[in-house]
Scaffold this active site. Structure first.
Site, PDB file in Angstrom:
ATOM      1  N   CYS A  87      -1.765  -3.208  17.352  1.00  0.00           N
ATOM      2  CA  CYS A  87      -0.509  -2.736  16.754  1.00  0.00           C
ATOM      3  C   CYS A  87       0.219  -1.717  17.617  1.00  0.00           C
ATOM      4  O   CYS A  87       1.375  -1.384  17.341  1.00  0.00           O
ATOM      5  CB  CYS A  87      -0.783  -2.151  15.367  1.00  0.00           C
ATOM      6  SG  CYS A  87      -1.472  -3.356  14.220  1.00  0.00           S
ATOM      7  N   CYS A 217       1.772  -0.875   1.526  1.00  0.00           N
ATOM      8  CA  CYS A 217       1.250  -1.616   2.671  1.00  0.00           C
ATOM      9  C   CYS A 217       2.407  -2.250   3.431  1.00  0.00           C
ATOM     10  O   CYS A 217       3.344  -2.768   2.826  1.00  0.00           O
ATOM     11  CB  CYS A 217       0.304  -2.724   2.207  1.00  0.00           C
ATOM     12  SG  CYS A 217      -1.038  -2.194   1.114  1.00  0.00           S
ATOM     13  N   HIS A 349       6.768  -4.762  10.352  1.00  0.00           N
ATOM     14  CA  HIS A 349       5.796  -4.486  11.413  1.00  0.00           C
ATOM     15  C   HIS A 349       5.489  -5.735  12.238  1.00  0.00           C
ATOM     16  O   HIS A 349       4.409  -6.305  12.146  1.00  0.00           O
ATOM     17  CB  HIS A 349       4.516  -3.927  10.786  1.00  0.00           C
ATOM     18  CG  HIS A 349       3.457  -3.516  11.760  1.00  0.00           C
ATOM     19  ND1 HIS A 349       3.732  -3.109  13.053  1.00  0.00           N
ATOM     20  CD2 HIS A 349       2.094  -3.450  11.635  1.00  0.00           C
ATOM     21  CE1 HIS A 349       2.595  -2.802  13.664  1.00  0.00           C
ATOM     22  NE2 HIS A 349       1.589  -3.011  12.828  1.00  0.00           N
TER      23      HIS A 349
END
Length: 411
Positions: A87, A217, A349
């Site tokens: 990430c 989340c 993301h």
């Protein structure tokens, strides 16, 4: 080793809107790259032919996707290096670009990140070899029973459980972090989600893994982001680019330390000590204190991670992050504004793009170009991007000045 380094500047940034995977049929990774890089070049006021090198980050894709993505913009023969660091991939590409400029290897380099993701929770593509997360999962299962929930939610959820036990705080503080980020994203046209929720809606959304509900989340996302990184010499030769120049005062990376596996603490398994180490190195390099920062783009893959990272970054004392949240010192009108973009939780993301989207947001904030989400008086910006497995990058940004040369002793 002591050496004089070049100053490093971001003179152009661009990003796509982050999207739910598959929502756009015309949004393959070359499309994301073309859109993000074209916007960054336009922002910088340069030509694609000015790039001497490119670092391209992505996690899901075959080898040499960077070449395929950039060939759409031009085939100039430059070195193109593909980067993968979970990430933190986007900021790893940025880190490499900045270090190459600082070391005098290039004067104009492109950092690009993109991701075309599958829907649903993250999973490994390979079942016939050792997982880079095996030691992290093994350590977590020594402390908590493994469940059917997504593994990353368990890792960060258990970090939240450890934090609550250690400091006797309510899970409400995590929900308030997510509430704040969803609220911020209303003003970001590039966000995947722009809906505002009440605190009760955050708390009552489906439980993924206690204490994390669905709205705490981050989602999976498609998208791309890019930055043009140059030296002071390049700026002197192209004085028109000064108007948008933001200096990277420091960008530092840390990887896992023995405490990740020796401490019996899930906060450390998910990177607390990596973040603390990278931040301390960055503050020392930039010559600033945490209290000098006004705006922060922080890796809130889960609300828990944003809260515990306040402490790792030195934005408050250990055990005091809940109080920081309750005071509103993480939003407009408070001491810091954290994730004015909406963060990963609401902006989205796409793994390879996230770190460069953080860079873009901080540049817009420091240039006073962030429109309705502008942080008043933003002078110093802080970036935090983490990837389990692991790597953490912390960057510190300031609007460029050219009165005095800047000399650093360490690369």
């Amino acid at each position: 080793m002591n050496r004089t380094l070049n100053r490093v500047f971001v003179i152009g940034v661009g990003m796509t809107k982050f999207e739910k995977p598959g929502r756009r049929s015309d949004f393959d990774y070359p499309d994301m790259a073309k859109e993000a890089v074209t916007d960054a070049i336009k922002d910088a006021g340069i030509s694609y032919k000015d790039f001497e090198q490119a670092f391209v980050g992505y996690v899901y894709g075959d080898s040499a996707c960077g070449q395929r993505a950039l060939y759409t913009l031009g085939m100039t023969g430059i070195p193109i290096v593909n980067v993968s660091n979970n990430c933190s991939t986007g900021s790893s590409a940025l880190y490499l670009a900045a270090k190459h400029v600082a070391g005098g290897l290039v004067d104009c380099v492109l950092a690009l990140g993109f991701e075309k993701m599958q829907r649903g929770s993250l999973s490994s593509n390979f079942s016939d070899r050792t997982s880079p997360m095996d030691k992290h999962i093994e350590k977590m299962t020594e402390l908590y029973e493994f469940s059917t929930s997504p593994a990353t939610a368990q890792l960060f959820g258990n970090a939240g459980r450890d934090y609550m036990k250690k400091y006797n705080v309510s899970p409400d503080v995590f929900a308030k972090v997510a509430w704040k980020n969803h609220k911020h994203s209303k003003n970001n046209p590039n966000s995947q989600f722009r809906d505002e929720y009440s605190l009760e809606e955050i708390k009552n959304s489906p439980m993924i893994y206690e204490p994390l509900t669905k709205l705490q989340c981050c989602p999976t996302s498609d998208g791309g982001a890019a930055a043009v990184i140059v030296s002071e010499s390049f700026i002197q030769k192209h004085p028109d680019v000064k108007k948008n120049a933001v200096e990277i005062l420091a960008i530092e990376m840390a990887t896992d330390l023995p405490s990740t596996f020796d401490s019996n603490d899930c906060m450390r398994i998910v990177g607390y000590d990596m973040a603390k180490r990278a931040a301390q190195k960055a503050y020392a390099k930039a010559g600033i204190k945490p209290s000098d920062v006004q705006v922060v783009e922080l890796h809130d893959c889960f609300s828990v991670n944003e809260l515990i990272t306040y402490e790792a970054l030195g934005l408050c004392e250990e055990g005091k992050a809940g109080e920081l949240v309750e005071r509103g010192d993480n939003t407009y009108g408070g001491k810091y504004v954290v994730n004015p973009s909406g963060g990963l939780i609401s902006k989205g993301h796409p793994l390879g793009a996230t770190g460069l989207a953080q860079c873009a947001e901080l540049c817009w904030q420091l240039r006073n170009q962030a429109d309705k989400r502008q942080v008043k008086g933003a002078r110093i910006g802080l970036q935090h991007n983490i990837g389990l497995g692991g790597a953490c990058i912390v960057g510190i940004y300031r609007l460029a000045t050219f009165n005095k040369p800047r000399v650093d002793s360490k690369l």
